[in-house]
Every structure is written in structure tokens, then in C-alpha cells.
Design a protein around this motif. Structure first.
Motif, mmCIF file in Angstrom:
data_model
loop_
_atom_site.group_PDB
_atom_site.id
_atom_site.type_symbol
_atom_site.label_atom_id
_atom_site.label_comp_id
_atom_site.label_asym_id
_atom_site.label_seq_id
_atom_site.Cartn_x
_atom_site.Cartn_y
_atom_site.Cartn_z
ATOM 1 N N ASP A 263 0.844 -1.206 0.000
ATOM 2 C CA ASP A 263 0.000 0.000 0.000
ATOM 3 C C ASP A 263 0.869 1.241 0.000
ATOM 4 O O ASP A 263 0.460 2.291 -0.470
ATOM 5 C CB ASP A 263 -0.885 0.014 1.255
ATOM 6 N N PRO A 293 0.071 1.297 -5.030
ATOM 7 C CA PRO A 293 0.769 1.804 -3.845
ATOM 8 C C PRO A 293 1.024 3.307 -3.919
ATOM 9 O O PRO A 293 1.217 3.860 -5.007
ATOM 10 C CB PRO A 293 2.114 1.053 -3.885
ATOM 11 N N LYS A 412 -2.100 -1.816 6.725
ATOM 12 C CA LYS A 412 -1.438 -1.548 5.436
ATOM 13 C C LYS A 412 -0.171 -2.382 5.280
ATOM 14 O O LYS A 412 0.496 -2.702 6.274
ATOM 15 C CB LYS A 412 -1.036 -0.073 5.363
#
Ligand code: PLP
Length: 460
Positions: A263, A293, A412
Motif C-alpha cells: 500500500d 501503492p 497496510k
């Protein structure tokens, strides 16, 4: 603290046979082409002949290539296999110490003979120069990681190597000098009285602590004056970033084995090569719509070329000997404070990274050095690796995001480049641990003064 009996998988490895065999060139995939380098006299796009006194033709062709993939020569692959593929680690213990639901992965480049990502480009640069019949390479080095890497690569290919190390780092890191000499290279503190560029700086500023820009001028001057000598740069240029993409290509394969997509990708940026190396293959995937990302560069608050510099044509070196490059810059005369992350003390930023920042494909933040060293110490005490001062900037940003995740409850996936170990940077840790280390933030007035020296080229 109670002992944790959980057994985790900590590292994700690839076989040598799984190592990627091509470097990735992002240029053909970009929505807009990056502005060309200019000849400083004519202000016309620089041609191969403008680079020919310094670089072999194979590297010049890579510098301007429009090919998406460039095959890695067998002689380079063979050397890479000494330490590549490099491991990808999951930072379980750091995550636990932070109490974060985030999953933190780091790609560790400190396993190379020099202790950083720099041999990924030093080896091909020495290889192509050797092929072209060059006898000697000159270069600059900041913290000494790049000088060590090039000295190692030159030793392997039977080339002479002469290194100018930024004076501040030469004094702070004596073991780098010794390591460079062990590999058979010659090393001088910069500015030196061996070159016209160095003598000019010393005449004006006898106590100069040096800068990467000055050290580049010295190395370029010597290469330009000697027919059998070329110059090698450890960052900034397209071909250097290209060679580093082996990092991201491997990380993609490793994360795929775990079934993860990042991410957030964070990397430290001096001239941009480890950051580009990790992130460009992921950016390719993002541009193709296969993942999304956030990609964040982290620079030192004392040398904030991306976040506070101007986007303009400037020289890559202090004396003004290189072609003009459009980049985020603090001005080629800028001398950063002698902070401990010597590899991040460059006045400019890679033109490719600058272009990506301008076009909104990447983000950037700046961090003061004490926050970074705090992150480095926390990382050492949990993961057991003492990071080089440069990637502590990336770790500080990774930790910041992981703590945000703790607040928000998001799990994340954070990926970062641990681009070197700090075993020869212990004086910096000593300064931090003893409380002697200071932060230096560059204010707007200092930025304005620094960029006043920009060459007269339209900023547009
Ligand atoms: C370990 C390490 N990381 C990062 C850098 C910064 O360079 P780059 O931004 O090109 O990766 C250096 C430069 O010397 C370095 O030695």
C-alpha cells in the motif's frame, strides 16, 4: 517483556536461478517524457558526444534508451550472484514493538560486499568501461558507500580507481577510506588541491567541509583531462537508476510469493537511486493498473531538494562542468550542513525522480536527522540490523505510517528499502546516543539564497 514463542517466517528468499535477468527502464511507460539534459553552451539537448568524454557508449545509450527492458550481461549477472537475490524481510519484531496492525517489509541491500545497494550499478559501470578499453575510473563519494562499491567493482575488472570523498565524511568515517584502499583504489578528501575545481574552492573557503557537487567536479575534471580515464556516478543519472531496478524486480517476485501487494513504498533519496530501484518496477505495475501503492520519497530536512528546492535546469556539479539537467535543486553552489547521512547531501535530485514528483506520480517528505536516528536505533533493537544513516530516513517514515495505522486500525502493507548497513557509521550513532547530534532545518531564506546561483536557463 515476555518472550514471544510464536514462530514466524522472517525472510523471503529467491534462488539464484530466479534472479531477474533484465533491468527495467521506466521512461517508455511514463505518461509524459522527462525533459532532456542540455548542453550548457548551446542550451540544445545534449547528444551522445557531450557525454562521450566521461562515459562508455553502452552507458550513454542506456542513459537515453527508450527500450523498456535492458538485458543484464552475463559478466554482470555472475558478479551479482555473489550476494543477489537479496533477502526481503518481514519486520515482525518492529511491528510488535510499535503495536501496529501494519505489515512492514524491508528489502535488505546491506548483504552486498560494500554493504549497500551501490554495487548494483558499480559492477555494470566497471564492466562496460572495461569492455570499452578504459583503464581507470574516477568518482566522488559521500558517506563512502559508493566509493567502496566502485573500488570493489574496479578490483574485480582490473581497473584503476581514484575517489574524491566529501571532506566532512572523510573525517567522520575513516574506516570507509581504509576499505576503499583495501580494494586497491586511491582516495582523497574533497576539496583537494589536486584539481583546479578543488583549488578554487579552497582559495575561497579554506575550511570547506566539501559537498558531493564539489567532489563530482574534481572527479569529472580528472576524467575529462585523461583519454584512458572515465568518470562513474553513483546516483542521479538514468542509467544508474536503471541498474538499481533489480532491487524492485526481486521484491515484486518475493512479495508475490507471500501474496502481498504494497500500500505504501518508502525510500530515502539522496540522488534517488535506491528509491528508484525499489519503486520503479512497482510504479510500472501501478501505471498498468495492477496495484496502487503510494510511493513516498524521504529526504533530510537539511538538504530538501524535492520538498523545498526549485524545479529548474542546473549543473550536476559545483564547478559547472556537467550538462544541465532539469531537476529539483537547491543550487549547485549549495553546501549542506555536515549531517551524518553523507549520502543524502546532494544539492539536486535525479531528473527522472524530479519529473515523477512534478507529474504527481510520487510524493516526498523531509525528516530531521534525530528522528531518523531514533528510528534507526529502534530498528536495530528489534530487527537486529544497524541501518546506514541514509535509510534511517525511510525507516522513520515507515514507522510514522505504521503508527498512523495503529491509530486508524488499518493493516497496510509497507515496503521499504534498507539500502545499507551502518557498521562503518558508528560515530554517527555515537553522536546520536550521546546527545551531541543536532537537527538542521533549511529555512526558506537559506533556500532562496541557495537557488540564487542557478544558471540562466528558462525555468519553464
Ligand atoms: C546506504 C546509502 N543509501 C542511500 C544513499 C543515497 O543515494 P541514492 O539516493 O542514490 O540511493 C547513499 C549514497 O551514498 C548510501 O550510501
Amino acid at each position: 517483556m515476555a518472550i514471544d514463542e510464536t514462530v514466524h517466517q522472517h525472510k523471503y528468499l529467491l534462488e539464484e536461478s530466479e534472479m531477474p535477468t533484465a533491468w527495467y527502464n521506466i521512461v517508455p511507460d511514463l505518461p509524459e517524457p522527462p525533459p532532456p539534459a542540455l548542453h550548457p553552451g548551446t542550451l540544445q539537448p545534449a547528444g551522445p558526444e557531450d557525454f562521450a568524454p566521461l562515459f562508455p557508449m553502452e552507458l550513454i545509450l542506456q542513459e537515453v534508451s527508450q527500450e523498456r527492458y535492458i538485458e543484464i550481461p552475463g559478466g554482470v549477472l555472475d558478479v551479482y550472484r555473489q550476494w543477489r537475490p537479496s533477502p526481503l524481510f518481514r519486520a515482525h519484531r518492529l511491528e510488535k514493538a510499535l503495536g501496529t496492525p501494519a505489515r512492514i517489509y524491508y528489502k535488505y541491500e546491506g548483504v552486498s560486499p560494500a554493504g549497500s545497494h551501490k554495487p548494483n550499478t558499480a559492477v555494470p559501470q566497471a564492466y562496460y568501461n572495461k569492455q570499452a578499453g578504459v583503464k581507470k575510473l574516477t568518482t566522488e563519494t559521500g558517506a563512502g558507500q559508493w566509493g567502496t562499491a566502485l573500488a570493489f567493482a574496479c578490483a574485480l575488472f582490473g581497473l584503476e580507481c581514484e575517489v574524491w570523498q566529501v571532506g566532512a565524511s572523510f573525517d567522520q568515517k575513516p574506516y570507509r577510506r581504509m576499505m576503499i584502499e583495501t580494494f586497491g583504489a586511491t582516495i582523497h578528501p574533497s576539496p583537494s588541491n589536486l584539481t583546479e575545481a578543488g583549488r578554487r574552492i579552497l582559495a575561497e573557503h579554506p575550511d570547506s567541509t566539501g559537498s558531493l557537487g564539489i567532489a563530482i567536479s574534481e572527479a569529472v575534471e580528472v576524467a575529462a583531462q585523461n583519454a584512458d580515464t572515465n568518470y562513474a556516478l553513483g546516483s542521479v543519472l538514468n542509467h544508474v537508476l536503471l541498474h538499481q531496478t533489480i532491487i524492485g524486480e526481486e521484491a515484486l517476485l518475493q512479495l508475490a510469493k507471500v501474496g502481498e501487494t504494497p500500500d505504501l513504498i518508502v525510500g530515502c533519496t539522496g540522488g534517488g537511486s535506491n528509491f528508484a530501484g525499489l519503486s520503479f518496477p512497482f510504479l510500472r505495475e501501478k501505471l498498468a493498473g495492477r496495484m496502487s501503492p503510494v510511493i513516498r520519497a524521504v529526504e533530510p530536512a537539511s538538504c530538501p531538494s524535492l520538498t523545498k528546492g526549485v524545479y529548474a535546469y542546473d549543473f550536476g556539479d559545483t564547478a559547472g562542468m556537467t550538462p544541465l539537467m532539469k531537476m529539483h535543486t537547491l543550487g549547485h553552489d549549495f553546501i549542506p550542513d555536515p549531517i551524518h547521512a553523507g549520502g543524502l547531501r546532494y544539492h539536486g535530485m535525479s531528473p527522472l525522480i524530479s519529473h515523477l514528483y512534478e507529474t504527481g506520480l510520487i510524493e516526498a517528505i523531509a525528516k530531521p536527522q534525530r528522528e531518523c536516528f531514533a528510528a534507526g536505533v529502534q530498528f536495530a533493537r528489534t530487527e537486529g540490523i544497524v541501518p546506514a544513516p541514509e535509510p534511517t530516513h525511510a525507516l522513520a517514515a515507515a514507522i510514522e505510517e505504521a503508527l498512523r495505522c495503529k491509530e486508524s486500525g488499518e493493516s497496510k502493507v509497507i515496503l521499504t528499502a534498507l539500502c545499507g548497513h551502518g557498521h562503518l557509521d558508528m560515530a554517527a550513532y555515537d553522536a546520536y546516543l550521546s546527545g551531541a547530534m543536532q537537527d538542521h532545518e533549511l529555512d526558506q531564506a537559506a533556500v532562496a539564497a541557495a537557488v540564487a546561483a542557478l544558471p540562466p536557463v528558462p525555468v519553464g
